[in-house]
Design a protein around this motif. Structure first.
Motif, PDB file in Angstrom:
ATOM      1  N   LEU A  31      49.615  42.693  39.691  1.00 33.10           N
ATOM      2  CA  LEU A  31      50.565  42.672  40.801  1.00 33.10           C
ATOM      3  C   LEU A  31      49.906  42.917  42.150  1.00 33.10           C
ATOM      4  CD1 LEU A  31      53.677  44.585  39.371  1.00 33.10           C
ATOM      5  CD2 LEU A  31      53.164  42.146  39.319  1.00 33.10           C
ATOM      6  N   GLN A  32      48.631  43.261  42.165  1.00 31.17           N
ATOM      7  CA  GLN A  32      47.932  43.530  43.420  1.00 31.17           C
ATOM      8  C   GLN A  32      46.537  42.909  43.359  1.00 31.17           C
ATOM      9  OE1 GLN A  32      48.516  47.505  45.272  1.00 31.17           O
ATOM     10  NE2 GLN A  32      49.178  48.152  43.231  1.00 31.17           N
ATOM     11  N   ILE A  51      51.554  37.511  34.079  1.00 26.89           N
ATOM     12  CA  ILE A  51      52.656  38.102  34.838  1.00 26.89           C
ATOM     13  C   ILE A  51      52.104  38.366  36.232  1.00 26.89           C
ATOM     14  CG2 ILE A  51      54.395  39.921  34.941  1.00 26.89           C
ATOM     15  CD1 ILE A  51      54.406  38.361  32.281  1.00 26.89           C
ATOM     16  N   ILE A  52      52.623  37.664  37.230  1.00 33.72           N
ATOM     17  CA  ILE A  52      52.154  37.860  38.596  1.00 33.72           C
ATOM     18  C   ILE A  52      53.354  37.977  39.529  1.00 33.72           C
ATOM     19  CG2 ILE A  52      49.987  36.665  38.153  1.00 33.72           C
ATOM     20  CD1 ILE A  52      51.084  34.229  39.565  1.00 33.72           C
ATOM     21  N   ASP A  53      53.092  38.379  40.759  1.00 32.84           N
ATOM     22  CA  ASP A  53      54.156  38.603  41.728  1.00 32.84           C
ATOM     23  C   ASP A  53      54.259  37.404  42.658  1.00 32.84           C
ATOM     24  OD1 ASP A  53      55.877  39.598  43.723  1.00 32.84           O
ATOM     25  OD2 ASP A  53      55.258  41.642  43.252  1.00 32.84           O
ATOM     26  N   ARG A  54      55.443  36.871  42.771  1.00 30.27           N
ATOM     27  CA  ARG A  54      55.652  35.682  43.600  1.00 30.27           C
ATOM     28  C   ARG A  54      55.168  35.879  45.032  1.00 30.27           C
ATOM     29  NH1 ARG A  54      59.397  32.702  47.161  1.00 30.27           N
ATOM     30  NH2 ARG A  54      59.590  34.722  48.163  1.00 30.27           N
ATOM     31  N   ASP A  55      55.392  37.062  45.602  1.00 29.09           N
ATOM     32  CA  ASP A  55      55.094  37.229  47.038  1.00 29.09           C
ATOM     33  C   ASP A  55      54.794  38.680  47.394  1.00 29.09           C
ATOM     34  OD1 ASP A  55      58.586  37.082  48.199  1.00 29.09           O
ATOM     35  OD2 ASP A  55      57.599  38.319  46.716  1.00 29.09           O
ATOM     36  N   PHE A  56      53.950  39.341  46.629  1.00 25.32           N
ATOM     37  CA  PHE A  56      53.775  40.780  46.852  1.00 25.32           C
ATOM     38  C   PHE A  56      53.149  41.105  48.193  1.00 25.32           C
ATOM     39  CE2 PHE A  56      53.540  45.126  45.712  1.00 25.32           C
ATOM     40  CZ  PHE A  56      52.375  45.610  46.267  1.00 25.32           C
ATOM     41  N   GLU A  57      52.077  40.440  48.577  1.00 23.46           N
ATOM     42  CA  GLU A  57      51.330  40.848  49.763  1.00 23.46           C
ATOM     43  C   GLU A  57      51.626  39.952  50.961  1.00 23.46           C
ATOM     44  OE1 GLU A  57      47.447  42.978  47.829  1.00 23.46           O
ATOM     45  OE2 GLU A  57      47.410  40.817  48.048  1.00 23.46           O
ATOM     46  N   SER A  58      52.022  40.586  52.049  1.00 21.24           N
ATOM     47  CA  SER A  58      52.215  39.907  53.340  1.00 21.24           C
ATOM     48  C   SER A  58      53.230  38.775  53.280  1.00 21.24           C
ATOM     49  CB  SER A  58      50.867  39.362  53.854  1.00 21.24           C
ATOM     50  OG  SER A  58      49.925  40.404  53.967  1.00 21.24           O
ATOM     51  N   ASN A  59      54.201  38.907  52.371  1.00 24.34           N
ATOM     52  CA  ASN A  59      55.222  37.865  52.252  1.00 24.34           C
ATOM     53  C   ASN A  59      54.616  36.471  52.101  1.00 24.34           C
ATOM     54  OD1 ASN A  59      57.465  39.435  52.250  1.00 24.34           O
ATOM     55  ND2 ASN A  59      57.943  39.191  54.412  1.00 24.34           N
ATOM     56  N   LYS A  60      53.477  36.397  51.462  1.00 27.92           N
ATOM     57  CA  LYS A  60      52.812  35.113  51.279  1.00 27.92           C
ATOM     58  C   LYS A  60      52.960  34.681  49.827  1.00 27.92           C
ATOM     59  CE  LYS A  60      48.417  32.688  51.839  1.00 27.92           C
ATOM     60  NZ  LYS A  60      46.982  32.814  52.160  1.00 27.92           N
ATOM     61  N   ASP A 280      44.339  48.359  34.116  1.00 30.92           N
ATOM     62  CA  ASP A 280      44.352  49.478  35.066  1.00 30.92           C
ATOM     63  C   ASP A 280      45.772  49.777  35.540  1.00 30.92           C
ATOM     64  OD1 ASP A 280      44.431  48.007  38.106  1.00 30.92           O
ATOM     65  OD2 ASP A 280      43.663  46.790  36.460  1.00 30.92           O
ATOM     66  N   ARG A 281      46.035  51.043  35.827  1.00 32.18           N
ATOM     67  CA  ARG A 281      47.396  51.480  36.163  1.00 32.18           C
ATOM     68  C   ARG A 281      47.909  50.887  37.470  1.00 32.18           C
ATOM     69  NH1 ARG A 281      49.127  57.566  35.149  1.00 32.18           N
ATOM     70  NH2 ARG A 281      51.127  56.517  35.259  1.00 32.18           N
ATOM     71  N   LEU A 282      47.027  50.566  38.398  1.00 30.86           N
ATOM     72  CA  LEU A 282      47.452  49.990  39.670  1.00 30.86           C
ATOM     73  C   LEU A 282      47.667  48.483  39.579  1.00 30.86           C
ATOM     74  CD1 LEU A 282      45.215  51.995  42.181  1.00 30.86           C
ATOM     75  CD2 LEU A 282      47.593  52.416  41.524  1.00 30.86           C
ATOM     76  N   LEU A 283      47.386  47.936  38.416  1.00 29.49           N
ATOM     77  CA  LEU A 283      47.596  46.505  38.154  1.00 29.49           C
ATOM     78  C   LEU A 283      46.883  45.628  39.184  1.00 29.49           C
ATOM     79  CD1 LEU A 283      51.364  46.691  37.152  1.00 29.49           C
ATOM     80  CD2 LEU A 283      49.415  46.412  35.634  1.00 29.49           C
ATOM     81  N   LYS A 284      45.614  45.991  39.438  1.00 27.52           N
ATOM     82  CA  LYS A 284      44.776  45.214  40.343  1.00 27.52           C
ATOM     83  C   LYS A 284      43.826  44.275  39.599  1.00 27.52           C
ATOM     84  CE  LYS A 284      44.732  48.343  44.312  1.00 27.52           C
ATOM     85  NZ  LYS A 284      43.869  49.103  45.264  1.00 27.52           N
ATOM     86  N   GLY A 285      43.930  44.259  38.272  1.00 27.40           N
ATOM     87  CA  GLY A 285      43.055  43.376  37.500  1.00 27.40           C
ATOM     88  C   GLY A 285      41.642  43.889  37.374  1.00 27.40           C
ATOM     89  N   THR A 286      41.458  45.207  37.483  1.00 30.24           N
ATOM     90  CA  THR A 286      40.127  45.786  37.383  1.00 30.24           C
ATOM     91  C   THR A 286      39.500  45.509  36.007  1.00 30.24           C
ATOM     92  OG1 THR A 286      40.825  47.547  38.871  1.00 30.24           O
ATOM     93  CG2 THR A 286      38.802  47.915  37.655  1.00 30.24           C
ATOM     94  N   PHE A 287      40.307  45.618  34.969  1.00 31.77           N
ATOM     95  CA  PHE A 287      39.855  45.228  33.633  1.00 31.77           C
ATOM     96  C   PHE A 287      41.067  44.857  32.811  1.00 31.77           C
ATOM     97  CE2 PHE A 287      40.788  49.712  33.025  1.00 31.77           C
ATOM     98  CZ  PHE A 287      41.333  49.772  31.763  1.00 31.77           C
ATOM     99  N   SER A 288      40.851  44.103  31.769  1.00 33.05           N
ATOM    100  CA  SER A 288      41.949  43.766  30.848  1.00 33.05           C
ATOM    101  C   SER A 288      41.381  43.564  29.463  1.00 33.05           C
ATOM    102  CB  SER A 288      42.691  42.491  31.315  1.00 33.05           C
ATOM    103  OG  SER A 288      41.828  41.387  31.315  1.00 33.05           O
ATOM    104  N   ILE A 289      42.100  44.098  28.492  1.00 35.68           N
ATOM    105  CA  ILE A 289      41.710  44.008  27.083  1.00 35.68           C
ATOM    106  C   ILE A 289      42.938  43.592  26.293  1.00 35.68           C
ATOM    107  CG2 ILE A 289      40.901  45.298  25.073  1.00 35.68           C
ATOM    108  CD1 ILE A 289      39.564  47.255  27.100  1.00 35.68           C
ATOM    109  N   ASN A 290      42.780  42.584  25.455  1.00 37.09           N
ATOM    110  CA  ASN A 290      43.838  42.178  24.531  1.00 37.09           C
ATOM    111  C   ASN A 290      43.429  42.481  23.105  1.00 37.09           C
ATOM    112  OD1 ASN A 290      44.277  39.614  26.779  1.00 37.09           O
ATOM    113  ND2 ASN A 290      46.053  40.749  26.106  1.00 37.09           N
ATOM    114  N   ASN A 291      44.432  42.630  22.221  1.00 39.27           N
ATOM    115  CA  ASN A 291      44.100  42.782  20.801  1.00 39.27           C
ATOM    116  C   ASN A 291      43.926  41.423  20.148  1.00 39.27           C
ATOM    117  OD1 ASN A 291      46.852  42.164  21.010  1.00 39.27           O
ATOM    118  ND2 ASN A 291      47.408  43.325  19.197  1.00 39.27           N
TER     119      ASN A 291
END
Length: 291
Positions: A31-32, A51-60, A280-291
């Protein structure tokens, strides 16, 4: 605390058939941190639900071209985050909300406000009016919505009535979206236990409106200095098993960095056929692991 990058190679034990027969091997939730390279990174992935945010930052907002590119020839599935139990002051709709609909600010998330979600004016903003927020999500090519703060109904005194009102809101969103795109997916982000607060005759109609759910922070207690395995999650086991028995998709997201704890939840999800994401808890894509 600086998040550590954890590289773990895991075998995918299960795949999930979701939209249009696509096989989803992985899922990701960010989301960030949408920099210029983000669209390219998503476009290089395959068989992933994002899962992403349509317009999270700067209304873009993401453009139709961005979404098309990230789908990677329809290999990926793009789902838009959509909060329905809170109003967010960084959304383009916020200025249109009548002041009397807005309640107290969430002390944990600046700019997020409780909303009297059963009011017609909120429904108009979210999905009923021309060019509603749902319309803008559909217009650029998203294939579903990830409905957050469903459990916001618990913040009001008459929990049973609030649950019915929340369910009606979700049904309304689902009906409009699926009328325009029958394959459009409706996912709940938490709030799965709403099913227990609905009358039996209401439950069946509600389940028809949703395609699955994501359970966040189900397995670990993050209120301590370090995440620890909690036991309260056992209360939700019958709930998610009920959704699975109704052929609904079930996902889980955790924010644990310790590799031993990761193995605990990975083993649990593999055993119970739940598609897991650790990030990561801030959902910045720092890392991701799937099973």
């Amino acid at each position: 605390m600086k998040l550590l990058l954890i590289i773990v190679i895991l075998a995918a034990c299960t795949t999930y058939s979701l939209m249009d027969g696509n096989v989803i091997k992985n899922w990701n939730y960010q989301l960030q941190g949408y920099d210029e390279a983000f669209v390219e990174r998503v476009a290089r992935s395959e068989n992933t639900m994002w899962i992403i945010d349509r317009d999270f930052e700067s209304n873009k907002p993401f453009s139709t071209f961005d979404i098309l590119k990230m789908k990677n020839k329809n290999s990926n599935t793009l789902i838009s985050y959509m909060s329905i139990g809170e109003a967010e002051d960084y959304r383009p709709y916020f200025a249109k909300i009548p002041k009397e609909l807005i309640a107290k600010e969430n002390p944990h998330w600046k700019g997020n406000f409780d909303i009297f979600f059963w009011e017609e004016a909120w429904h108009q903003i979210l999905y009923k009016s021309d060019n509603s927020y749902l319309d803008t999500i559909l217009a650029v090519g998203f294939q579903g919505v990830y409905l957050d703060i469903v459990d916001g109904y618990k913040r009001f005194p008459d929990k049973k009535d609030a649950a019915e009102q929340m369910a009606k809101l979700i049904q309304g969103i689902s009906a409009k979206a699926k009328a325009l795109n029958p394959d459009f997916r409706i996912y709940l982000q938490n709030g799965s236990e709403i099913i227990n607060d609905l009358p039996p005759d209401f439950q069946k109609d509600f389940l028809k409106a949703v395609d699955g759910l994501s359970i966040e922070g189900y397995f670990f207690d993050y209120s301590k200095d370090k995440p620890v395995v909690s036991d309260w999650f056992k209360n939700l086991e019958p709930v998610y098993r009920y959704y699975k028995a109704q052929d609904k998709d079930v996902f889980m997201i955790e924010y644990v960095e310790d590799q031993m704890l990761q193995k605990t939840v990975i083993d649990y999800c593999n055993k119970n056929e739940i598609k897991l994401l650790i990030t990561d808890r801030l959902l910045k894509g720092t890392f991701s692991i799937n099973n």
